[in-house]
Design a protein around this motif. Sequence first.
Motif, PDB file in Angstrom:
ATOM      1  N   LEU A 121       0.836  -1.205   0.000  1.00 59.82           N
ATOM      2  CA  LEU A 121       0.000   0.000   0.000  1.00 59.82           C
ATOM      3  C   LEU A 121       0.875   1.261   0.000  1.00 59.82           C
ATOM      4  CD1 LEU A 121      -2.905  -0.859   2.457  1.00 59.82           C
ATOM      5  CD2 LEU A 121      -2.635  -1.403   0.038  1.00 59.82           C
ATOM      6  N   ALA A 122       1.933   1.220   0.798  1.00 56.79           N
ATOM      7  CA  ALA A 122       2.808   2.398   0.888  1.00 56.79           C
ATOM      8  C   ALA A 122       3.434   2.700  -0.466  1.00 56.79           C
ATOM      9  CB  ALA A 122       3.867   2.174   1.946  1.00 56.79           C
ATOM     10  N   ILE A 123       3.855   1.652  -1.169  1.00 59.99           N
ATOM     11  CA  ILE A 123       4.494   1.877  -2.471  1.00 59.99           C
ATOM     12  C   ILE A 123       3.502   2.532  -3.427  1.00 59.99           C
ATOM     13  CG2 ILE A 123       5.405   0.701  -4.514  1.00 59.99           C
ATOM     14  CD1 ILE A 123       6.840  -1.194  -2.624  1.00 59.99           C
ATOM     15  N   GLN A 124       2.249   2.046  -3.390  1.00 57.84           N
ATOM     16  CA  GLN A 124       1.245   2.657  -4.282  1.00 57.84           C
ATOM     17  C   GLN A 124       1.053   4.139  -3.955  1.00 57.84           C
ATOM     18  OE1 GLN A 124      -2.177   0.074  -3.985  1.00 57.84           O
ATOM     19  NE2 GLN A 124      -1.581  -0.982  -5.857  1.00 57.84           N
ATOM     20  N   TRP A 125       1.007   4.425  -2.649  1.00 54.89           N
ATOM     21  CA  TRP A 125       0.804   5.839  -2.289  1.00 54.89           C
ATOM     22  C   TRP A 125       2.028   6.688  -2.603  1.00 54.89           C
ATOM     23  CZ3 TRP A 125      -3.420   8.355  -1.970  1.00 54.89           C
ATOM     24  CH2 TRP A 125      -4.598   7.683  -1.643  1.00 54.89           C
ATOM     25  N   VAL A 126       3.196   6.103  -2.501  1.00 51.56           N
ATOM     26  CA  VAL A 126       4.401   6.851  -2.861  1.00 51.56           C
ATOM     27  C   VAL A 126       4.349   7.208  -4.350  1.00 51.56           C
ATOM     28  CG1 VAL A 126       6.886   6.635  -3.244  1.00 51.56           C
ATOM     29  CG2 VAL A 126       5.911   6.013  -1.035  1.00 51.56           C
ATOM     30  N   CYS A 127       3.957   6.212  -5.164  1.00 49.05           N
ATOM     31  CA  CYS A 127       3.826   6.473  -6.611  1.00 49.05           C
ATOM     32  C   CYS A 127       2.838   7.615  -6.849  1.00 49.05           C
ATOM     33  CB  CYS A 127       3.331   5.223  -7.334  1.00 49.05           C
ATOM     34  SG  CYS A 127       4.578   3.968  -7.468  1.00 49.05           S
ATOM     35  N   THR A 128       1.682   7.516  -6.192  1.00 43.97           N
ATOM     36  CA  THR A 128       0.648   8.532  -6.395  1.00 43.97           C
ATOM     37  C   THR A 128       1.150   9.908  -5.979  1.00 43.97           C
ATOM     38  OG1 THR A 128      -1.010   6.878  -6.011  1.00 43.97           O
ATOM     39  CG2 THR A 128      -1.707   9.163  -5.814  1.00 43.97           C
ATOM     40  N   THR A 129       1.837   9.945  -4.832  1.00 46.16           N
ATOM     41  CA  THR A 129       2.332  11.237  -4.358  1.00 46.16           C
ATOM     42  C   THR A 129       3.308  11.830  -5.370  1.00 46.16           C
ATOM     43  OG1 THR A 129       2.207  10.273  -2.164  1.00 46.16           O
ATOM     44  CG2 THR A 129       3.305  12.401  -2.351  1.00 46.16           C
ATOM     45  N   LEU A 130       4.194  10.969  -5.889  1.00 42.80           N
ATOM     46  CA  LEU A 130       5.149  11.461  -6.886  1.00 42.80           C
ATOM     47  C   LEU A 130       4.414  11.994  -8.110  1.00 42.80           C
ATOM     48  CD1 LEU A 130       8.021   8.824  -6.819  1.00 42.80           C
ATOM     49  CD2 LEU A 130       8.154  11.242  -6.254  1.00 42.80           C
ATOM     50  N   LEU A 131       3.418  11.224  -8.554  1.00 40.79           N
ATOM     51  CA  LEU A 131       2.664  11.656  -9.737  1.00 40.79           C
ATOM     52  C   LEU A 131       1.931  12.962  -9.477  1.00 40.79           C
ATOM     53  CD1 LEU A 131       1.197   8.311 -11.081  1.00 40.79           C
ATOM     54  CD2 LEU A 131       2.866   9.787 -12.176  1.00 40.79           C
ATOM     55  N   LEU A 132       1.330  13.034  -8.264  1.00 42.49           N
ATOM     56  CA  LEU A 132       0.609  14.270  -7.920  1.00 42.49           C
ATOM     57  C   LEU A 132       1.561  15.458  -7.920  1.00 42.49           C
ATOM     58  CD1 LEU A 132      -1.867  13.346  -5.050  1.00 42.49           C
ATOM     59  CD2 LEU A 132      -2.423  14.334  -7.270  1.00 42.49           C
ATOM     60  N   ALA A 133       2.734  15.241  -7.319  1.00 41.03           N
ATOM     61  CA  ALA A 133       3.680  16.347  -7.207  1.00 41.03           C
ATOM     62  C   ALA A 133       4.155  16.799  -8.585  1.00 41.03           C
ATOM     63  CB  ALA A 133       4.866  15.927  -6.354  1.00 41.03           C
ATOM     64  N   THR A 134       4.573  15.837  -9.420  1.00 40.48           N
ATOM     65  CA  THR A 134       5.045  16.238 -10.751  1.00 40.48           C
ATOM     66  C   THR A 134       3.897  16.838 -11.550  1.00 40.48           C
ATOM     67  OG1 THR A 134       4.742  13.943 -11.357  1.00 40.48           O
ATOM     68  CG2 THR A 134       7.002  14.670 -11.047  1.00 40.48           C
ATOM     69  N   GLY A 135       2.714  16.226 -11.384  1.00 40.39           N
ATOM     70  CA  GLY A 135       1.538  16.745 -12.115  1.00 40.39           C
ATOM     71  C   GLY A 135       1.262  18.180 -11.729  1.00 40.39           C
TER      72      GLY A 135
END
Lengths: 464, 158
Positions: A186-200
């Motif tokens: 779950l943490a890895i998925q949220w890390v991915c999302t956070t990265l995507l959100l930030a770059t987005g």
Amino acid sequence: MASPAYITQAEQQIYREYELRRRLRLAQIIAPGFFVALLAIIVSNLVYSLVHPSINRSPFPGIAGILAQAVIPISLLFYGLGTYFAWRRRVNLAVACTLLGTIGPVVIGFAVYAAAQGLDVFLAVGLLSTVNLIILIGVMTANPWILIVATLGGNGYALAVLNLATPPPALAYIATERPLFIPMVLAIQWVCTTLLLATGRTYLRTLRELGETRVAYERARKLDELKDQFITNVNHELRTPAMAMQGYLELLQLTEAELSPEERKAFLDRATRASNGMVDLLTSILEARKLDGERPSFSVAPVQLAPLCADIIAILGTQLAGHQPEEIQLAVPPHLAVLAEVTPLRQILVNLITNACKYSPPGKQVMVTARAVEVPTQAGGRKLRQMVEIAIRDYGLGIPPDEAPLLFHRFVRLQRDLASTIPGNGLGLYISRRLCEAMHGTIDCASSGIPGEGTTFTVRLPIA
Amino acid sequence: MPDLPTNGTILVVDDNEDLRILVAETLKRLGKYHVVMADNGIDGLQAFYDHRPDCGVIDIKMPGLDGVQLARALRGDPETAATPLVILTALVQDRDRFIGLAAGADQYLVKPVRPLDLVAAVRQALAVSMVERDQALRALIDAPIPDEVTPLPPNPPA
């Protein structure tokens, strides 16, 4: 200082187009990218099955087998459609197809696999990676909420898989270490999302700034164009009276001896009229220039409207572009007064009344009405305040509604009028607007754009 | 002043009253021409047929027919094709000048024009005699059209 009412539709259009183009660019990369990636998988599988012909290609019997076989080509079809729509500039369809092409194999694969032989971790984890693709597609929609929903869906899927799947004997220890394993996934998925959100977000911000630069550029370019047009126009408006003034004076000098006193007076009158026109034009240009800067401050006092309007019409008299003074209908209640300074107020009214006469055929009425109204202090606000509404209505050609707000910008004239022989410099309404605003009032115009229905210009000023 | 001997009749077409009168007075007093006037392109075209002027002084920006259209109309009819035309306009760009001259005007004057210059321009336009114009026009119309294209001589050997 541009209030929302004057932000033109063209500028909003630029924002919209920019946003659309941005999403389109993403779709044009992602949809064919997925298509090619899936094609590569299919080709590598084919090669593999050629090299190892003994491999059992469909482990499931019956419909489940057919479905499992069909998932990949159907997905490929959707990616193909997504690519096609992205190419045809249909962003939403492209996104939807790409999303369907990705969700399809996950859902169908999960169902078929679970129905046929229960879950094993090996394939479930394989499917898990496609869930992450959905998170990626969330970026394409530029909506953080879709990204978050996609991540929650991915979490749910991961939880289901990890809790329901039976690990193969070699990985049996996973069952006991599940409490350690789940938070990590779950943490890895949220890390991915956070990265995507930030770059987005940074990406969106950069694009937004680019868009704003474009709008500013577009505005400057438009103004430049208007200035050019204005110079051409002023050139014309100046050359004719200049020739009249110089011509009459020189003719007077050359022929003085043979002219009668009446003829001499007539020449001088015409020269004077021409020079007055030139001075008026010059004053307008200088005044518009002055009003570009800071807002002038006026000392306002109660001004009775009825006598002022009557006075203006009496003085305008013959300068009504062929209209008779009787054609101007005054309906101003006695004792209605506004808080204003007389000189700028007179200037606004003179400008609007002469405009109404100039842009409507002689013989048609021009209506000048005034009444007390209550208007919200802010657009959409609840608090009301008392204003006086002065409306000047003509029955001329009208103004195309989309061009109306532009008229209050400096130098702007309708294309139709630029091509016509009606004199004008594109400054009057700009000056009127700035004067109105300086006296805490507003000005706008309403027209259906239908010839004969004419235009209504409305000035609102604080009541005295 | 039809009773006095004049140097010819000039038709002035301009929608601006002050300017129309100025041009008329200038031509009358400084050039001793007889002057007729029209205040728009359509009346102007009619006046060319009614008064058969020796020369026209026309504005470009006018209601009805503009000056360029008027010039084209006049040049298109053999009856009026030879009448000298002076365009007097505030349009200053080269493009407008080209269009005006291409429409068949003899002179293209940009306002402001001083009275003596205006008279000089009209005189110059009139100086191209009617006979000459007529002959030039006829020559152009009657010029034989070559039956076939003459081939270029072959390239000299390098």
